[in-house]
Design a protein around this motif. Sequence first.
Motif, PDB file in Angstrom:
ATOM      1  N   ILE A 236     -47.729   3.660 -12.864  1.00 48.98           N
ATOM      2  CA  ILE A 236     -47.016   3.898 -14.027  1.00 48.98           C
ATOM      3  C   ILE A 236     -47.002   5.592 -14.088  1.00 48.98           C
ATOM      4  O   ILE A 236     -45.816   6.314 -14.471  1.00 48.98           O
ATOM      5  CB  ILE A 236     -47.557   3.515 -15.066  1.00 48.98           C
ATOM      6  CG1 ILE A 236     -47.557   1.838 -15.178  1.00 48.98           C
ATOM      7  CG2 ILE A 236     -47.356   3.916 -16.463  1.00 48.98           C
ATOM      8  CD1 ILE A 236     -48.223   1.157 -16.178  1.00 48.98           C
ATOM      9  N   ASN A 237     -48.071   6.275 -13.807  1.00 47.64           N
ATOM     10  CA  ASN A 237     -47.924   7.731 -13.879  1.00 47.64           C
ATOM     11  C   ASN A 237     -47.000   8.514 -12.876  1.00 47.64           C
ATOM     12  O   ASN A 237     -46.246   9.307 -12.974  1.00 47.64           O
ATOM     13  CB  ASN A 237     -49.560   8.304 -13.591  1.00 47.64           C
ATOM     14  CG  ASN A 237     -50.475   7.874 -14.755  1.00 47.64           C
ATOM     15  OD1 ASN A 237     -50.059   7.430 -15.770  1.00 47.64           O
ATOM     16  ND2 ASN A 237     -51.748   7.763 -14.464  1.00 47.64           N
TER      17      ASN A 237
ATOM     18  N   GLU B 278     -47.955  -0.243  -4.320  1.00 50.61           N
ATOM     19  CA  GLU B 278     -48.743  -0.693  -3.098  1.00 50.61           C
ATOM     20  C   GLU B 278     -50.118   0.077  -3.340  1.00 50.61           C
ATOM     21  O   GLU B 278     -51.273  -0.057  -2.996  1.00 50.61           O
ATOM     22  CB  GLU B 278     -48.019  -0.634  -1.852  1.00 50.61           C
ATOM     23  CG  GLU B 278     -47.164  -1.556  -1.737  1.00 50.61           C
ATOM     24  CD  GLU B 278     -46.342  -1.326  -0.221  1.00 50.61           C
ATOM     25  OE1 GLU B 278     -46.498  -0.510   0.229  1.00 50.61           O
ATOM     26  OE2 GLU B 278     -45.409  -2.162  -0.022  1.00 50.61           O
ATOM     27  N   LEU B 279     -49.613   1.580  -3.233  1.00 52.31           N
ATOM     28  CA  LEU B 279     -50.750   2.630  -3.664  1.00 52.31           C
ATOM     29  C   LEU B 279     -51.897   2.405  -4.731  1.00 52.31           C
ATOM     30  O   LEU B 279     -52.912   2.389  -4.731  1.00 52.31           O
ATOM     31  CB  LEU B 279     -50.161   3.883  -3.624  1.00 52.31           C
ATOM     32  CG  LEU B 279     -49.529   4.508  -2.270  1.00 52.31           C
ATOM     33  CD1 LEU B 279     -48.989   5.639  -2.386  1.00 52.31           C
ATOM     34  CD2 LEU B 279     -50.655   4.700  -1.539  1.00 52.31           C
ATOM     35  N   ASP B 280     -51.006   1.947  -5.884  1.00 51.85           N
ATOM     36  CA  ASP B 280     -51.951   1.288  -6.950  1.00 51.85           C
ATOM     37  C   ASP B 280     -52.990   0.524  -6.474  1.00 51.85           C
ATOM     38  O   ASP B 280     -53.995   0.347  -7.246  1.00 51.85           O
ATOM     39  CB  ASP B 280     -51.153   0.843  -7.951  1.00 51.85           C
ATOM     40  CG  ASP B 280     -51.732   1.040  -9.469  1.00 51.85           C
ATOM     41  OD1 ASP B 280     -52.349   1.819  -9.692  1.00 51.85           O
ATOM     42  OD2 ASP B 280     -51.521  -0.047 -10.335  1.00 51.85           O
ATOM     43  N   SER B 281     -52.654  -0.510  -5.961  1.00 54.94           N
ATOM     44  CA  SER B 281     -53.431  -1.566  -5.326  1.00 54.94           C
ATOM     45  C   SER B 281     -54.588  -1.130  -4.263  1.00 54.94           C
ATOM     46  O   SER B 281     -55.790  -1.265  -4.597  1.00 54.94           O
ATOM     47  CB  SER B 281     -52.885  -2.664  -4.389  1.00 54.94           C
ATOM     48  OG  SER B 281     -53.694  -3.611  -4.085  1.00 54.94           O
ATOM     49  N   THR B 282     -54.036   0.034  -3.706  1.00 54.99           N
ATOM     50  CA  THR B 282     -55.148   0.679  -2.798  1.00 54.99           C
ATOM     51  C   THR B 282     -56.223   1.412  -3.573  1.00 54.99           C
ATOM     52  O   THR B 282     -57.263   1.211  -3.158  1.00 54.99           O
ATOM     53  CB  THR B 282     -54.376   1.689  -1.614  1.00 54.99           C
ATOM     54  OG1 THR B 282     -53.263   0.665  -1.171  1.00 54.99           O
ATOM     55  CG2 THR B 282     -55.169   2.272  -0.631  1.00 54.99           C
TER      56      THR B 282
ATOM     57  N   GLN C 291     -36.165   2.617  -6.093  1.00 55.45           N
ATOM     58  CA  GLN C 291     -36.919   1.349  -5.871  1.00 55.45           C
ATOM     59  C   GLN C 291     -38.062   1.306  -4.937  1.00 55.45           C
ATOM     60  O   GLN C 291     -39.080   0.778  -4.894  1.00 55.45           O
ATOM     61  CB  GLN C 291     -35.895   0.186  -5.658  1.00 55.45           C
ATOM     62  CG  GLN C 291     -34.781  -0.171  -6.737  1.00 55.45           C
ATOM     63  CD  GLN C 291     -35.936  -0.430  -8.083  1.00 55.45           C
ATOM     64  OE1 GLN C 291     -36.741  -1.124  -7.972  1.00 55.45           O
ATOM     65  NE2 GLN C 291     -35.368  -0.020  -9.331  1.00 55.45           N
ATOM     66  N   LYS C 292     -37.517   1.987  -4.040  1.00 56.80           N
ATOM     67  CA  LYS C 292     -38.329   2.268  -2.744  1.00 56.80           C
ATOM     68  C   LYS C 292     -39.649   2.811  -2.987  1.00 56.80           C
ATOM     69  O   LYS C 292     -40.813   2.586  -2.897  1.00 56.80           O
ATOM     70  CB  LYS C 292     -37.782   2.883  -1.519  1.00 56.80           C
ATOM     71  CG  LYS C 292     -36.807   2.275  -0.708  1.00 56.80           C
ATOM     72  CD  LYS C 292     -36.163   2.847   0.397  1.00 56.80           C
ATOM     73  CE  LYS C 292     -35.129   2.211   1.237  1.00 56.80           C
ATOM     74  NZ  LYS C 292     -34.363   2.983   2.186  1.00 56.80           N
ATOM     75  N   PHE C 293     -39.585   4.036  -4.009  1.00 60.17           N
ATOM     76  CA  PHE C 293     -40.414   4.743  -4.526  1.00 60.17           C
ATOM     77  C   PHE C 293     -41.581   4.097  -5.170  1.00 60.17           C
ATOM     78  O   PHE C 293     -42.640   3.835  -5.267  1.00 60.17           O
ATOM     79  CB  PHE C 293     -39.927   5.851  -5.131  1.00 60.17           C
ATOM     80  CG  PHE C 293     -40.838   6.739  -5.860  1.00 60.17           C
ATOM     81  CD1 PHE C 293     -41.746   7.954  -5.343  1.00 60.17           C
ATOM     82  CD2 PHE C 293     -41.081   6.705  -7.306  1.00 60.17           C
ATOM     83  CE1 PHE C 293     -42.550   8.642  -5.860  1.00 60.17           C
ATOM     84  CE2 PHE C 293     -42.163   7.535  -7.921  1.00 60.17           C
ATOM     85  CZ  PHE C 293     -42.928   8.339  -7.332  1.00 60.17           C
ATOM     86  N   ILE C 294     -40.955   3.113  -6.249  1.00 62.87           N
ATOM     87  CA  ILE C 294     -41.836   2.035  -7.190  1.00 62.87           C
ATOM     88  C   ILE C 294     -42.499   1.238  -6.447  1.00 62.87           C
ATOM     89  O   ILE C 294     -43.717   1.212  -6.476  1.00 62.87           O
ATOM     90  CB  ILE C 294     -40.867   1.823  -8.213  1.00 62.87           C
ATOM     91  CG1 ILE C 294     -39.952   2.608  -9.006  1.00 62.87           C
ATOM     92  CG2 ILE C 294     -41.634   0.612  -8.937  1.00 62.87           C
ATOM     93  CD1 ILE C 294     -40.796   3.418  -9.610  1.00 62.87           C
ATOM     94  N   THR C 295     -41.849   0.587  -5.312  1.00 65.25           N
ATOM     95  CA  THR C 295     -42.626  -0.229  -4.237  1.00 65.25           C
ATOM     96  C   THR C 295     -43.735   0.349  -3.608  1.00 65.25           C
ATOM     97  O   THR C 295     -44.982  -0.223  -3.772  1.00 65.25           O
ATOM     98  CB  THR C 295     -41.545  -0.725  -3.351  1.00 65.25           C
ATOM     99  OG1 THR C 295     -40.625  -1.314  -4.142  1.00 65.25           O
ATOM    100  CG2 THR C 295     -42.360  -1.800  -2.632  1.00 65.25           C
TER     101      THR C 295
END
Length: 384
Positions: free
Chosen positions: A301-302, A282-286, A274-278
């Motif tokens: 997703i990737n 956040e990086l996706d937004s960045t 779950q930490k990895f997904i979160t």
Amino acid sequence: MSGVMFLNIRRTNMQNSSRYADMLKYYNREEAVDKSQVERMVGYYGRDAAVRFEDGGFYEGVYKDNKTAASELMYYRPLQVYQGVISFRPDDAEGLGFTTKADFADLVSNYLRDTAKILNIDYNNFIWTGYYHTNTKNPHVHFYFFDKSKCEQPLFLKRELNRSRSALARHILNQVDSYIQKDEYLKNEIDRVKEFMTEKDLEFIMQKSIIATAQRIRSGSEMNAIANQMIECAKVLPTKGSISYNVLKRYNRLAFNEVDKCVSLVVANSEEYQKFITATRELDSTFKTLYGNGSRGNYAINQEEALRAKIGNIIIGKLKDMDAMHIYQSDNEHIHDYGRSSLLLTMGSFFSEMNGITKTYLNEMMGYARRVSKSEDKKKKNVD
């Protein structure tokens, strides 16, 4: 939405010395350039030297005046220079941690070291100067560079420009905690899954199912649920050829779906997952901040799919080690020769660790297996 980081690099012809002067004058114009210096520059030159800073140029985090920059250009006389600009929207620059001239000086310095490598230019020959401008609402840095060993500058190809852009993104992302932590969460989750797959209880549950002629175990515990699903995987996984999560996804959807269900059970209650997904979200937004929507694809997703593939391969590897596909894909409810011998060997390896009640149970099951074996051997002899 366009990316709020803007990077542009162009190869500009320098026909005569006046072009050098015009370029430096534009970069260092009074209404645009920030002539304040970072604190470490003051320390480098001495506290009193700060009052002598008349220009806004920098190089490797150190003040560089226009006289020095002009002298370099006039001495080496490059026929072209590469000019670039890096710009951010103010709120995004702040969110990414770029709030001072020192921040931008570090970013450009690190980025241009990578650019030299991408262009195959010896950094000892790589001449550059940067200027931090504050004349617009978007903080931005202008810079130029050239290879002092060549009058004719090498062409900056499109693929090299893309690699240069990626290098800049990496340096920016190093400012983002989630980028650093993401890999830690990934490693922790992989280690957790590997350790889980070596649990003796998991192996015992699956082997208990073998004794029961592959009937599903009736229990609601997490480990039993995973063991049950691994058994379902073993029933449909290929027994020959290359087997991996991604290969199954492409060529064998039935088997892939069973493995993917198992992956979902394994990660269902994992904090590291779950930490990895979160972090990836956040990086996706960045990345959308850096590149705009669509230009990097769906990063989160990737990344999740890549982690699930790693976990799926660990599960497949465990089933291979147990020879589970051969055992669970036997001809009928009876244990055939291969499965029977494999069963007896497997049970023997666990026998020494069982308590008294379990030993009695296993003795009865082993006796049953032997009787089945003798019965089948007798039938074969009668047929012969």
